[in-house]
Structure formats: C-alpha cells, structure tokens
Design an enzyme around this catalytic site. Structure first.
Site, short mmCIF file in Angstrom:
data_model
loop_
_atom_site.label_atom_id
_atom_site.label_comp_id
_atom_site.label_asym_id
_atom_site.label_seq_id
_atom_site.Cartn_x
_atom_site.Cartn_y
_atom_site.Cartn_z
N ASP A 158 52.79 37.94 31.31
CA ASP A 158 54.03 38.71 31.23
C ASP A 158 53.76 40.08 30.61
OD1 ASP A 158 55.32 36.46 32.15
OD2 ASP A 158 55.92 35.79 30.15
N1 URA Z 1 53.42 31.71 29.71
C1 URA Z 1 54.36 32.65 29.49
O1 URA Z 1 55.49 32.34 29.16
N2 URA Z 1 54.00 33.93 29.65
C2 URA Z 1 52.76 34.32 29.98
O2 URA Z 1 52.50 35.52 30.08
C3 URA Z 1 51.79 33.34 30.20
C4 URA Z 1 52.16 32.03 30.06
#
Ligand code: URA
Length: 242
Positions: A103
């Site tokens: 993310d």
């Molecule tokens: N899980 C999440 O919530 N975000 C990420 O970036 C990776 C795994």
C-alpha cells in the site's frame, strides 16, 4: 551476441544510434575500439566499454527496495510518485516492475525485476510464498487474536484467510507484532486486524520467502540482489505448499 543488440538492450540507444557510436570509436571491446556494430561479443568473458564506462551486461535485474511511505507500487502514474520513479536512469532500459504491491502507506521490502517468470512464481496463489510483516497496532493485541489468525480469519468481504502466524513483540495500548501470511489479498494485514477490532497504524514488510530486507537500506534506498539472495528467492517459491 551482436554488439549493437547488447548495447541497445542496455539502453544505449537504437541500433542505428549504436552504429554511429561504434563508428566514432566510442565503443571498445577488451580495450580496443570496435567500429563494426554487428561484431559479435561474449558478454560473459569480454569487457565492453562505451565512452570509457564499462557496460555490465545482464538480461535480468533484481532490485531490493526499502519502499518508503507515500509512493505507489506501480511502474507509472500520472499523479502519484511510483517506486520505479525512485530508480536511477541506468535501470530504465530494463523495464523493471514491482513484484506484488505494498500500500502507499506501507514501507519495506519490495522486489523490482524484469524477470517475469520469477515474479509469476513468487506471486502465484498456489505457491503460498510467506510474507513477514512488522506492524504497530492501536489497541492491545492478545494471544486470542493469535489463535484466531492461526485458524484463518474472516475478512469484511466474507473471505477466510489462510492460517497466519502472529508473534506479539509489545503488548499494550499500542502493540507491536510480526505477522506471517501466505497470500496477498488486498490490504490483507490491515483487514485481518480490523476483523479482530484493531487498527494497523504502521506497516512494514520485512521478508518475502527467504529474502529478508537489508536493514542498512533506509526507506527509499535500494540495491541489486547479491547472487546468494537471488538463490534464496528462487528457493522461496518452493518453500511451502500449505
Ligand atoms: N497488507 C496490507 O494491509 N497492506 C500492505 O501493503 C501489505 C499487506
């Protein structure tokens, strides 16, 4: 391989442009100018130079990045800065892409490569390559949460995750944990904690398969993988068949 192919693969221009460069004497092989761009060279044993700079030929590149917060895991975007934007121009010709996604607000280990086959193997849902995360959580993470995660937890859309392994590092109003998951659903870690009524406030990936993030890399820094690390990564796709 042909000298012009090697140099164009490495991003030194079109074959036509390389023909000109060779004619001008800018290209040397084993220290001697080679004026004919169709000459054959062996990139494993011969040294190719252009404008005095040694060309390190490789077909594939594998970059370990400590992804910083605020950039997106994509190759290009008209608005947002991407992880590929952070790379030096020397990588542009390789057309690398991120292997999977973190993310925008997640930090940590991100592999970038142009090796589509390896990327596919690492991301294949059938392979269950483990991903280890460190997270800071608003709220007290309990052993009970660990039990729920170890059986698989049902997310907001009704999907039940594969069993995951929770390690509590700090237990308090703000907790710190490590979590190993074997798949990569959208916002998975955040949604797993939401499912037990808690909020992830900081998330960092620290390992993917057997490949561990180099702690010397500050957020935004990256380096190419060492040969042994690449072997570890290749072994990762055979790591678990859960
Ligand atoms: N899980 C999440 O919530 N975000 C990420 O970036 C990776 C795994």
């Amino acid at each position: 391989m042909r000298l012009d192919k090697l140099l164009s693969n490495m991003g030194y221009g079109s074959r036509k442009e390389i023909k000109k460069l060779c004619k001008s004497g800018a290209v040397k092989v084993d220290g001697k100018p080679v004026k004919d761009s169709s000459a054959h060279v062996d990139p494993d044993t011969q040294e190719v130079e252009i404008f005095g700079e040694i060309v390190r030929y490789r077909e594939f590149v594998y970059v370990m990045m400590n992804k910083p917060q605020g950039v997106i895991s994509a190759t290009e975007d008209i608005v947002e800065e991407t992880v590929v934007d952070l790379l030096d121009p020397e990588f542009f010709a390789f057309e690398v892409f991120p292997v999977g996604r973190l993310d925008k607000d997640t930090e940590g280990l991100l592999l970038l490569t142009n090796d589509g086959k390896l990327a596919h193997e690492l991301l294949s849902p059938r392979k269950h390559v483990p991903k280890r995360y460190f997270a800071r959580i608003e709220g007290r993470v309990t052993e009970e949460d660990g039990k729920v995660f170890s059986k698989g937890v049902t997310l907001d859309d009704g999907y039940k995750t594969l069993p995951a392994e929770l390690t509590i590092l700090v237990q308090g109003n703000v907790s710190e944990i490590e979590l190993v998951i074997y798949e990569g659903k959208y916002h998975q870690v955040k949604r797993m904690f939401e499912a037990v009524g808690k909020k992830v406030t900081y998330l960092k990936r620290i390992a993917m398969g057997r490949l561990v993030l180099d702690e010397n890399l500050e957020p935004g820094e990256y380096r190419e993988l060492a040969e042994e690390e690449l072997d570890l990564l290749r072994a990762s796709e055979r790591m678990t068949e859960k």
